[in-house]
Design a protein around this motif. Structure first.
Motif, short mmCIF file in Angstrom:
data_model
loop_
_atom_site.label_atom_id
_atom_site.label_comp_id
_atom_site.label_asym_id
_atom_site.label_seq_id
_atom_site.Cartn_x
_atom_site.Cartn_y
_atom_site.Cartn_z
N TYR A 1 0.81 -1.22 0.00
CA TYR A 1 0.00 0.00 0.00
C TYR A 1 0.85 1.28 0.00
N ASN A 2 1.99 1.28 0.68
CA ASN A 2 2.80 2.50 0.76
C ASN A 2 3.66 2.73 -0.48
N CYS A 3 3.67 1.80 -1.40
CA CYS A 3 4.52 1.89 -2.60
C CYS A 3 3.93 2.89 -3.60
N PRO A 4 4.68 3.93 -3.97
CA PRO A 4 4.15 4.91 -4.94
C PRO A 4 3.91 4.32 -6.32
N HIS A 5 4.71 3.34 -6.70
CA HIS A 5 4.52 2.71 -8.02
C HIS A 5 3.27 1.84 -8.03
N CYS A 6 2.99 1.18 -6.92
CA CYS A 6 1.75 0.41 -6.81
C CYS A 6 0.54 1.35 -6.87
N ASN A 7 0.69 2.49 -6.23
CA ASN A 7 -0.38 3.50 -6.26
C ASN A 7 -0.63 3.99 -7.69
N ALA A 8 0.45 4.22 -8.44
CA ALA A 8 0.31 4.69 -9.82
C ALA A 8 -0.35 3.63 -10.70
N LEU A 9 -0.05 2.36 -10.44
CA LEU A 9 -0.62 1.28 -11.24
C LEU A 9 -2.08 1.02 -10.91
N GLU A 10 -2.50 1.28 -9.67
CA GLU A 10 -3.81 0.86 -9.18
C GLU A 10 -4.99 1.26 -10.07
N PRO A 11 -5.12 2.53 -10.51
CA PRO A 11 -6.29 2.87 -11.33
C PRO A 11 -6.33 2.09 -12.65
N GLU A 12 -5.16 1.95 -13.29
CA GLU A 12 -5.12 1.22 -14.56
C GLU A 12 -5.38 -0.26 -14.33
N LEU A 13 -4.84 -0.80 -13.25
CA LEU A 13 -5.06 -2.21 -12.94
C LEU A 13 -6.53 -2.47 -12.65
N ASP A 14 -7.16 -1.58 -11.89
CA ASP A 14 -8.58 -1.73 -11.58
C ASP A 14 -9.42 -1.74 -12.85
N ALA A 15 -9.11 -0.84 -13.77
CA ALA A 15 -9.85 -0.79 -15.04
C ALA A 15 -9.56 -2.04 -15.86
N TRP A 16 -8.32 -2.50 -15.83
CA TRP A 16 -7.93 -3.70 -16.59
C TRP A 16 -8.68 -4.92 -16.07
N VAL A 17 -8.75 -5.07 -14.75
CA VAL A 17 -9.42 -6.22 -14.14
C VAL A 17 -10.87 -6.29 -14.61
N ARG A 18 -11.51 -5.15 -14.71
CA ARG A 18 -12.94 -5.11 -15.07
C ARG A 18 -13.19 -5.54 -16.52
N THR A 19 -12.16 -5.57 -17.35
CA THR A 19 -12.33 -5.95 -18.76
C THR A 19 -11.93 -7.39 -19.04
N GLN A 20 -11.49 -8.12 -18.03
CA GLN A 20 -10.96 -9.47 -18.27
C GLN A 20 -12.07 -10.48 -18.53
N PRO A 21 -11.79 -11.44 -19.40
CA PRO A 21 -12.78 -12.49 -19.66
C PRO A 21 -12.93 -13.42 -18.46
N SER A 22 -13.93 -14.27 -18.52
CA SER A 22 -14.28 -15.11 -17.37
C SER A 22 -13.19 -16.13 -17.01
N TYR A 23 -12.31 -16.43 -17.97
CA TYR A 23 -11.27 -17.43 -17.68
C TYR A 23 -10.05 -16.83 -16.97
N VAL A 24 -10.06 -15.53 -16.70
CA VAL A 24 -8.95 -14.89 -15.99
C VAL A 24 -9.36 -14.64 -14.53
N VAL A 25 -8.53 -15.08 -13.61
CA VAL A 25 -8.73 -14.85 -12.18
C VAL A 25 -7.58 -13.97 -11.69
N VAL A 26 -7.92 -12.84 -11.07
CA VAL A 26 -6.91 -11.91 -10.57
C VAL A 26 -6.86 -12.00 -9.05
#
Length: 222
Positions: A61-86
């Motif tokens: 949580y305290n990692c600035p790079h993880c913070n920068a990735l979080e919004p894009e990762l969240d959007a990416w997760v929402r577009t994944q097909p049913s065979y992908v588990v995050v």
């Protein structure tokens, strides 16, 4: 009429050059290369969800790079097909990281990860709210509808402690030495330290590529 030895040698060289050229074209066509776009683990790690492709994000949580990735990762997760588990795995490089590991697993146990994961990053990195101790976390979460006693009881539970220990063991098994790092099917890892993935967008594109490769392999053996 028999071929002259020199003719046979030239034919053999031509065949070898054709094979090499085909290999080069195949490698060039791949958008990400091993050791520059992704790493392959020396030992494949076990993953659950048979028939699915498991993507694991190692974060802090305290990692600035993880913070920068979080919004894009969240959007990416929402577009994944049913065979992908995050799956997300909070790391603990030192004992000081453990409370935030337990924060994640407490939110998971309370069913609040989806609604509060991004808010935790925002509180730390944008609002400059310290979330390093259970007391700080309980105070902040009370303002987000989670009763202090409920949070602390879950935070201090045996189940959360076990999950935190498992996360630390996974971090060691995968050889994680920096975050964010994303793993695919316990076999491949992608991070911003690699030449082909210096940005969050490129990290996720590399993960997409690996997910496609693994899914195709799974489909070929069914």
């Amino acid at each position: 009429m028999n071929e002259h030895p020199i003719q046979r040698l030239l034919a053999l060289l031509a065949m070898l050059l054709a094979i090499a050229a085909g290999s080069t074209i195949t490698q060039a066509a791949a958008p990400f290369q091993k050791d520059t776009g992704y790493n392959e683990l020396s030992a494949r790690q076990p993953v659950g969800h048979p028939g699915k492709v498991v993507v694991t994000e190692f974060f802090w949580y305290n990692c600035p790079h993880c913070n920068a990735l979080e919004p894009e990762l969240d959007a990416w997760v929402r577009t994944q097909p049913s065979y992908v588990v995050v799956e997300r795995v909070p790391v603990a490089f030192t004992a000081q990281f453990i409370p935030q590991q337990k924060l994640y697993y407490t939110l998971l146990a309370l069913g609040k990860v989806d609604s509060l994961q991004g808010a935790v990053f925002q509180a730390i990195h944008e609002q400059h709210i310290a979330l390093n101790t259970p007391d700080q976390m309980a105070t902040w979460l009370a303002a987000h509808g989670i009763a202090r006693q409920t949070f602390l009881a879950t935070f201090n539970s045996f189940g959360v402690a076990m999950q935190a220990r498992r996360a630390t063991q996974m971090m060691k098994d995968y050889g994680i030495d920096g975050v964010p790092t994303m793993a695919v099917e316990g076999t491949y890892e992608v991070s911003g330290d690699l030449p082909q993935t210096p940005t969050d967008e490129r990290i996720l594109k590399a993960v997409d590529y690996l997910v496609g490769q693994v899914h195709a392999q799974q489909a070929s053996v069914r």
